[in-house]
Design a protein around this motif. Sequence first.
Motif, PDB file in Angstrom:
ATOM      1  N   ILE A   1       0.837  -1.213   0.000  1.00 13.24           N
ATOM      2  CA  ILE A   1       0.000   0.000   0.000  1.00 13.24           C
ATOM      3  C   ILE A   1       0.866   1.256   0.000  1.00 13.24           C
ATOM      4  O   ILE A   1       1.659   1.463   0.929  1.00 13.24           O
ATOM      5  N   GLY A   2       0.697   2.071  -1.028  1.00 15.61           N
ATOM      6  CA  GLY A   2       1.436   3.333  -1.138  1.00 15.61           C
ATOM      7  C   GLY A   2       0.926   4.354  -0.128  1.00 15.61           C
ATOM      8  O   GLY A   2      -0.225   4.278   0.321  1.00 15.61           O
ATOM      9  N   LYS A   3       1.810   5.300   0.190  1.00 17.53           N
ATOM     10  CA  LYS A   3       1.481   6.287   1.229  1.00 17.53           C
ATOM     11  C   LYS A   3       0.279   7.166   0.887  1.00 17.53           C
ATOM     12  O   LYS A   3      -0.397   7.657   1.768  1.00 17.53           O
TER      13      LYS A   3
ATOM     14  N   ALA B   1      -2.158   6.171  -1.339  1.00 20.38           N
ATOM     15  CA  ALA B   1      -3.104   5.316  -2.067  1.00 20.38           C
ATOM     16  C   ALA B   1      -4.530   5.620  -1.620  1.00 20.38           C
ATOM     17  O   ALA B   1      -4.747   6.102  -0.501  1.00 20.38           O
TER      18      ALA B   1
ATOM     19  N   GLY C   1      -6.133   2.885   2.654  1.00 17.72           N
ATOM     20  CA  GLY C   1      -5.023   2.837   3.611  1.00 17.72           C
ATOM     21  C   GLY C   1      -4.897   1.485   4.297  1.00 17.72           C
ATOM     22  O   GLY C   1      -5.749   0.610   4.122  1.00 17.72           O
ATOM     23  N   PRO C   2      -3.858   1.315   5.094  1.00 16.72           N
ATOM     24  CA  PRO C   2      -3.605   0.018   5.742  1.00 16.72           C
ATOM     25  C   PRO C   2      -4.742  -0.481   6.625  1.00 16.72           C
ATOM     26  O   PRO C   2      -5.024  -1.677   6.630  1.00 16.72           O
TER      27      PRO C   2
ATOM     28  N   GLU D   1       3.323   2.585   2.850  1.00 16.55           N
ATOM     29  CA  GLU D   1       2.806   2.802   4.202  1.00 16.55           C
ATOM     30  C   GLU D   1       2.601   1.486   4.952  1.00 16.55           C
ATOM     31  O   GLU D   1       2.754   1.432   6.166  1.00 16.55           O
TER      32      GLU D   1
END
Lengths: 103, 260
Positions: free
Chosen positions: A17-19, A21, A24-25, A51
């Motif tokens: 997961i990109g920061k 995106a 989110g996580p 992230e």
Amino acid sequence: MKMTEFEMPPMQDLLIIGKRAPIGPEAVRRMAEALSPDQFSILKIDHPKVEGVLIRNSLLEMLDKQLLLEIILEEADRLINESMVLRAEMKITVSLQREVELQ
Amino acid sequence: MSNQVCSISSGKSVRYAADLMNELGIGSLVVVDEGEVIGIITSKDIRSAHPNRIVADAMTPDPIAVSKSEFIGNALHTMEQHKVERLIVKEGNKVEGLITRETLKSTIGNYIDPLTNLYRSKYIEYIHEYLVGQGIPFYLLFIDLNDFGTVNKKYGHATGDDLLIHFSGLLKEVAEDQDYVCRYGGDEFVIITQRSHQEIQGMIERLSAPKTFHSFTISAAVGVIYGYDGSGQPYSYRDCISTASLNSTETKRNRLPSAQ
């Protein structure tokens, strides 16, 4: 119309997961928990672009978490940008070679 | 503090949170899941998150809370310590409101003396009330500059002001983090400290010692009072000031004139 079967779960072994995106996580964790309870864990990390990583628990049981993350991030770093979510498959193969003494 | 506390659940989208904030004209929302405060989402968090994300992925988790009766100086210290802009204000387990750093600073600013940058007496009175309310032991020092009137007459009020600024600098040097220093009025200052009796002797000696300023020597008289009587009952602020100032006057009588 295009019909395809919905894969269950929709993620394979990993989601990176990109920061920035759109998901989110924590949302990914909740989704994974709803679709495949107790099968995935989310690892939040300190990285310039990533992230967090959603990872199948069976992988975590086979390899050390830190070692897994190093491998994942090394490979993902070349592809990912902050706004992306990457889906990845990861197979761990153990190769054994043994010598036996013949009677 | 702001009494308007609006909450949102962690599963809502950031876009929804932004719309809600705009609609209500507020800069933050408390994130509550199943009656439990789990975070706080601010306009800053919203600006840096994708609108499709859920609040849980954009909020600041485990927000820091202060009690409604907390002293404002401590609240500001907590904010600076944790590098946060907002604190949740609680009464027991109930969220009562939110307080921002801006509000705290402007509130405290109203209690600052513009010449010396020390607190005003009203603030020290508030600290006295707080310490007494918490049952915290403290000493109150009343510090009176000797012959300040003579300095004003002989050298002018501008020099008098310079002397007050210079002496305030000394007070700040002598004081530690847990000490509160204020300009009570004119050439009188008050320190409230939680240090021991033994420790404050050093402070008193340092403050009373004659000091050279420009071409003259200046000193101060210090009166001290412990905040509680023999039976542990607190003295009122008025009594503390009154007794400590009388003690400083007594000290004054036993000295030779300075500012020569």
